[in-house]
Design a protein around this motif. Structure first.
Motif, PDB file in Angstrom:
ATOM      1  N   LYS A   1       0.837  -1.209   0.000  1.00 18.86           N
ATOM      2  CA  LYS A   1       0.000   0.000   0.000  1.00 18.86           C
ATOM      3  C   LYS A   1       0.866   1.251   0.000  1.00 18.86           C
ATOM      4  N   GLU A   2       1.856   1.252  -0.878  1.00 22.10           N
ATOM      5  CA  GLU A   2       2.776   2.379  -1.116  1.00 22.10           C
ATOM      6  C   GLU A   2       3.654   2.708   0.084  1.00 22.10           C
ATOM      7  N   ALA A   3       3.766   1.793   1.043  1.00 18.55           N
ATOM      8  CA  ALA A   3       4.582   2.040   2.240  1.00 18.55           C
ATOM      9  C   ALA A   3       5.581   0.906   2.442  1.00 18.55           C
ATOM     10  N   TRP A   4       6.754   1.258   2.993  1.00 17.54           N
ATOM     11  CA  TRP A   4       7.798   0.279   3.294  1.00 17.54           C
ATOM     12  C   TRP A   4       7.406  -0.564   4.499  1.00 17.54           C
ATOM     13  N   GLU A   5       7.570  -1.887   4.381  1.00 16.49           N
ATOM     14  CA  GLU A   5       7.264  -2.768   5.513  1.00 16.49           C
ATOM     15  C   GLU A   5       8.353  -3.793   5.791  1.00 16.49           C
ATOM     16  N   GLY A   6       9.455  -3.758   5.061  1.00 18.81           N
ATOM     17  CA  GLY A   6      10.526  -4.712   5.335  1.00 18.81           C
ATOM     18  C   GLY A   6      11.536  -4.756   4.207  1.00 18.81           C
TER      19      GLY A   6
ATOM     20  N   TYR B   1      19.073   6.684   9.547  1.00 18.48           N
ATOM     21  CA  TYR B   1      19.023   5.238   9.708  1.00 18.48           C
ATOM     22  C   TYR B   1      17.686   4.717   9.189  1.00 18.48           C
ATOM     23  N   ASN B   2      17.744   3.631   8.434  1.00 23.04           N
ATOM     24  CA  ASN B   2      16.519   2.999   7.944  1.00 23.04           C
ATOM     25  C   ASN B   2      16.568   1.506   8.265  1.00 23.04           C
ATOM     26  N   GLY B   3      15.645   0.728   7.689  1.00 26.88           N
ATOM     27  CA  GLY B   3      15.589  -0.698   7.985  1.00 26.88           C
ATOM     28  C   GLY B   3      16.871  -1.435   7.658  1.00 26.88           C
ATOM     29  N   PHE B   4      17.498  -1.098   6.544  1.00 22.44           N
ATOM     30  CA  PHE B   4      18.755  -1.709   6.141  1.00 22.44           C
ATOM     31  C   PHE B   4      19.810  -1.480   7.230  1.00 22.44           C
ATOM     32  N   GLY B   5      19.945  -0.236   7.659  1.00 20.01           N
ATOM     33  CA  GLY B   5      20.928   0.101   8.681  1.00 20.01           C
ATOM     34  C   GLY B   5      20.637  -0.554  10.019  1.00 20.01           C
ATOM     35  N   LEU B   6      19.340  -0.656  10.371  1.00 17.39           N
ATOM     36  CA  LEU B   6      18.965  -1.316  11.617  1.00 17.39           C
ATOM     37  C   LEU B   6      19.399  -2.783  11.608  1.00 17.39           C
ATOM     38  N   CYS B   7      19.178  -3.454  10.480  1.00 13.03           N
ATOM     39  CA  CYS B   7      19.545  -4.879  10.392  1.00 13.03           C
ATOM     40  C   CYS B   7      21.057  -5.059  10.475  1.00 13.03           C
ATOM     41  N   LEU B   8      21.816  -4.166   9.875  1.00 11.57           N
ATOM     42  CA  LEU B   8      23.275  -4.224   9.996  1.00 11.57           C
ATOM     43  C   LEU B   8      23.690  -4.125  11.453  1.00 11.57           C
ATOM     44  N   ARG B   9      23.076  -3.182  12.179  1.00 17.33           N
ATOM     45  CA  ARG B   9      23.428  -2.978  13.576  1.00 17.33           C
ATOM     46  C   ARG B   9      23.023  -4.184  14.426  1.00 17.33           C
ATOM     47  N   LEU B  10      21.839  -4.735  14.191  1.00 22.19           N
ATOM     48  CA  LEU B  10      21.405  -5.921  14.931  1.00 22.19           C
ATOM     49  C   LEU B  10      22.369  -7.081  14.713  1.00 22.19           C
TER      50      LEU B  10
ATOM     51  N   ARG C   1      28.971  -7.145   7.853  1.00 18.50           N
ATOM     52  CA  ARG C   1      28.134  -6.992   6.657  1.00 18.50           C
ATOM     53  C   ARG C   1      28.614  -7.814   5.472  1.00 18.50           C
ATOM     54  N   ARG C   2      29.881  -8.195   5.426  1.00 14.70           N
ATOM     55  CA  ARG C   2      30.382  -9.011   4.315  1.00 14.70           C
ATOM     56  C   ARG C   2      29.792 -10.415   4.338  1.00 14.70           C
ATOM     57  N   ASP C   3      29.448 -10.916   5.541  1.00 15.83           N
ATOM     58  CA  ASP C   3      28.907 -12.265   5.674  1.00 15.83           C
ATOM     59  C   ASP C   3      27.397 -12.293   5.878  1.00 15.83           C
ATOM     60  N   LEU C   4      26.777 -11.129   5.924  1.00 13.98           N
ATOM     61  CA  LEU C   4      25.404 -11.023   6.409  1.00 13.98           C
ATOM     62  C   LEU C   4      24.358 -11.412   5.362  1.00 13.98           C
ATOM     63  N   HIS C   5      23.366 -12.180   5.815  1.00 15.37           N
ATOM     64  CA  HIS C   5      22.120 -12.416   5.095  1.00 15.37           C
ATOM     65  C   HIS C   5      20.991 -12.111   6.087  1.00 15.37           C
ATOM     66  N   PHE C   6      20.013 -11.307   5.688  1.00 19.43           N
ATOM     67  CA  PHE C   6      18.890 -11.060   6.588  1.00 19.43           C
ATOM     68  C   PHE C   6      17.579 -10.943   5.830  1.00 19.43           C
ATOM     69  N   TYR C   7      16.513 -11.134   6.573  1.00 19.12           N
ATOM     70  CA  TYR C   7      15.138 -11.032   6.078  1.00 19.12           C
ATOM     71  C   TYR C   7      14.349 -10.316   7.167  1.00 19.12           C
ATOM     72  N   MET C   8      13.762  -9.186   6.859  1.00 14.61           N
ATOM     73  CA  MET C   8      13.045  -8.386   7.862  1.00 14.61           C
ATOM     74  C   MET C   8      11.615  -8.127   7.401  1.00 14.61           C
ATOM     75  N   ASP C   9      10.668  -8.433   8.257  1.00 18.64           N
ATOM     76  CA  ASP C   9       9.259  -8.114   8.010  1.00 18.64           C
ATOM     77  C   ASP C   9       8.718  -7.435   9.260  1.00 18.64           C
ATOM     78  N   THR C  10       8.268  -6.213   9.131  1.00 15.63           N
ATOM     79  CA  THR C  10       7.826  -5.432  10.287  1.00 15.63           C
ATOM     80  C   THR C  10       6.330  -5.543  10.569  1.00 15.63           C
ATOM     81  N   LYS C  11       5.603  -6.291   9.739  1.00 14.56           N
ATOM     82  CA  LYS C  11       4.137  -6.330   9.895  1.00 14.56           C
ATOM     83  C   LYS C  11       3.594  -7.759   9.830  1.00 14.56           C
ATOM     84  N   MET C  12       4.201  -8.688  10.568  1.00 19.64           N
ATOM     85  CA  MET C  12       3.657 -10.040  10.638  1.00 19.64           C
ATOM     86  C   MET C  12       2.449 -10.060  11.578  1.00 19.64           C
ATOM     87  N   ARG C  13       1.439 -10.846  11.207  1.00 13.26           N
ATOM     88  CA  ARG C  13       0.203 -10.919  11.989  1.00 13.26           C
ATOM     89  C   ARG C  13       0.105 -12.264  12.710  1.00 13.26           C
TER      90      ARG C  13
END
Length: 413
Positions: free
Chosen positions: A245-250, A310-319, A328-340
């Protein structure tokens, strides 16, 4: 590296009528940025989910007890930075920390924060005017035009302090996107035809600046991240974004499922823009959003907007780095901010279940809760060092967390 006091000024990202909503909804998520020894300042207007705060302190190894500061009062019509600036007791506390070597750092560097920084005798320099220009979507489009980078051009501009400008022929049959020049996370993005949007356009003339652009079907929405430090500009990589819906969620990282030529072009143009902003005095993270469109069988690249924060990408790097020690050279991540979830799942119940999942996995990484449960929704970041382990994490998560409504896989591929 100096310890930090984070000012979680999320209300400075979003146009005024939605600022308080953004502050209340998303503030706690940015606690993910803290490292051991850090503090943060939150708005007294937000609900503080104590289970989530305790969880974050534990996984981030924050040992001091009173790591969250609040100004005594924040009026509904003022920003968090303004509320801090008139709380003399809190200012004294921030000055003492700055004298000890702490750095007070905001999510976004504004002119108002610059004044607060001066009041705190803070050793942090940034160019608030350049940061504001970087975050202004219309100014960004003009900069891209100078650099020969294609964008989606505005067709109409107007607002509270603007004379309306029609920039292209408007067609009642076409679909348009109403956007704000300065707003994040999709706040204020509205899709519709001119008849649908006309009542909103009349109202927006009185309340805020806005613009229209033709709505384009987008094959992929990607984000590139650059770091602007005092002595260097570096390119981090490209993520794939989830837009609903035109908004970032992950988002997910790394993204490589496009021809090398397009990925190389994103890298080249991202560094070009980042170097420009670096020359203007911007420091920190620069995230640039890109649209991949399909036209006549070919893939076309379009720049969408820039976010100097800072955005979602940066947050995941920090986590990944602070919780699991993954660079970050070894990192793989998947982020979803709106799971029900089914109603039985509370913040604490999810935390207990995640602890079980993470204790059982035989590899480096795990699942992090990125927000407390609210209205049956919560956010998660799955972190690993390769694609296979990331897929295993997601399978284990589904097995343990029942009643879950998850994104279709195709949204991420």
């Amino acid at each position: 590296m100096a310890h930090k006091v984070w000012i979680l000024n999320l209300d400075d990202f979003v146009f005024k009528s939605k600022a308080l909503d953004a502050l209340k909804t998303h503030s706690l998520k940015y606690i993910q940025l803290l490292k051991p020894g850090d503090f943060c300042v939150l708005s007294p207007l937000i609900h503080r989910d104590q289970a989530f705060l305790d969880y974050m302190a534990r996984i981030k190894k924050i040992e001091h007890k009173n790591w969250v500061f609040l100004p005594k009062e924040q009026r509904q019509d003022e920003s968090l930075v303004a509320a801090i600036s008139r709380d003399e007791e809190l200012l004294k506390k921030l000055r003492r920390l700055c004298a000890m070597g702490y750095v007070v750092i905001p999510l976004i560097y504004t002119k108002e924060f610059g004044h607060l920084s001066w009041l705190c005798e803070n050793k942090l320099l940034n160019n608030s005017i350049a940061v504001q220009e970087a975050n202004n979507k219309l100014v960004f489009k003009e900069l891209c035009k100078k650099f020969g980078i294609p964008t989606i051009a505005p067709v109409y501009e107007a607002g509270m302090n603007k004379v309306p400008r029609i920039l292209a022929t408007l067609n009642p049959q076409e679909t348009y996107l109403l956007r704000r020049p300065f707003s994040a996370g999709g706040y204020g993005n509205i899709k519709g035809n001119l008849v649908d949007l006309l009542p909103l356009i009349k109202q927006e003339h009185k309340e805020a600046d806005f613009y229209l652009e033709r709505y384009k079907e987008i094959y992929k929405t990607l984000g590139s991240l650059c770091m602007l430090k005092d002595d260097e500009v570096s390119f981090v990589g490209i993520d794939s974004q989830l837009i609903h819906k035109e908004a970032w969620e992950g988002c997910s990282f790394p993204f490589q499922r496009l021809p090398k030529g397009i990925l190389d072009e994103i890298r080249e143009k991202s560094l070009m823009l980042a170097c420009y902003y670096y020359g203007k005095g911007v420091r920190g993270q620069i995230n640039i959003d890109w649209a991949i469109r399909k036209k006549d069988g070919d893939l076309k690249l379009r720049a969408l907007e820039c976010n100097s924060r800072y955005n979602g990408f940066g947050l995941c790097l920090r986590l990944a780095s602070t919780v699991y020690g993954i660079n970050r050279r070894d990192l793989h991540f998947y982020m979803d901010t709106k799971m029900r979830f089914a109603p039985k799942w509370t913040t604490q119940k999810l935390i207990d279940e995640l602890d079980k999942i993470n204790a059982a996995i035989p590899f480096k990484g795990g699942v992090v809760l990125t927000s407390g449960v609210e209205d049956g929704k919560a956010g998660f970041c799955f972190i690993a060092t390769n694609a296979q382990d990331l897929a295993t994490l997601r399978k284990e998560f589904k097995r343990h967390i029942t009643g879950l409504t998850e994104r279709p896989t195709r949204d991420w591929e």
